[in-house]
Design a protein around this motif. Structure first.
Motif, PDB file in Angstrom:
ATOM      1  N   TRP A  67     -69.020  38.564   2.016  1.00  0.00           N
ATOM      2  CA  TRP A  67     -69.269  38.131   0.645  1.00  0.00           C
ATOM      3  C   TRP A  67     -67.927  37.819   0.005  1.00  0.00           C
ATOM      4  O   TRP A  67     -67.019  38.647   0.043  1.00  0.00           O
ATOM      5  N   ILE A 121     -71.498  46.309  -6.108  1.00  0.00           N
ATOM      6  CA  ILE A 121     -70.348  46.054  -5.225  1.00  0.00           C
ATOM      7  C   ILE A 121     -69.790  47.374  -4.706  1.00  0.00           C
ATOM      8  O   ILE A 121     -69.508  47.514  -3.510  1.00  0.00           O
ATOM      9  N   PHE A 160     -66.395  42.532   1.896  1.00  0.00           N
ATOM     10  CA  PHE A 160     -66.057  41.641   0.793  1.00  0.00           C
ATOM     11  C   PHE A 160     -64.671  41.069   1.038  1.00  0.00           C
ATOM     12  O   PHE A 160     -63.828  41.697   1.673  1.00  0.00           O
TER      13      PHE A 160
END
Length: 163
Positions: free
Chosen positions: A34, A127, A137
């Motif tokens: 991501w 997150i 991430f």
């Protein structure tokens, strides 16, 4: 040793007043990552021109004010296509009034050819939880960096995110 071939890129830290962040899901042969919307500079483009183009192509966002250069990230890793030894990302803060439904200018077929498979808004808590659960991430310290941006505001000079 030959000189490294670094891909110049630019990305948007698209945040809402409640701290939500728009991320894109990339599918690589070795991992799902991501990351923030954006991409490489085309020949002759500066970072801001490239970011405006990328926001239109990937997110469907036009006419937005692009804020300060807040983060920088360089990663040395062979690209799948063999043309690059890694990216140097310049991140700009792009605050938006509210969450919006991304409507990319590119087709999903075109986006998937670039390994982009999903656009999604995330909260800081999501997150943090996903990071703890092992979600990858880019940058890896994304939750921490968002917290700093929220509490300290735009930094005086760009922060090196690390990998």
């Amino acid at each position: 040793m030959p000189e490294l071939r670094i891909r110049q890129a630019v990305r948007a830290v698209l945040t809402t007043p409640d701290g939500s962040l728009l991320l894109v899901r990339f599918e690589f042969p070795t991992a799902t990552v991501w990351a923030l919307p954006g991409g490489g500079l085309d020949p002759g483009e500066d970072h801001l021109t490239a970011l405006r183009r990328e926001l239109h192509e990937e997110v469907g966002l036009v006419g937005v004010d692009i804020g300060a250069h807040v983060w920088t990230r360089e990663q040395i890793v062979p690209f799948i296509d063999g043309n690059w030894d890694g990216p140097r990302d310049q991140y700009h803060h792009v605050p938006v009034v509210d969450r919006f439904d991304p409507t990319p200018a590119l087709t999903w077929e075109q986006l998937r050819a670039e390994r982009l498979h999903e656009l999604r808004w995330w909260t800081p808590d999501e997150i943090d939880a996903a990071t703890t659960a092992g979600t990858i991430f880019a940058p890896g310290r994304l939750g921490e960096l968002l917290h700093l941006l929220d509490t300290d505001g735009v930094p005086d000079s760009p922060i090196d995110t690390g990998v």
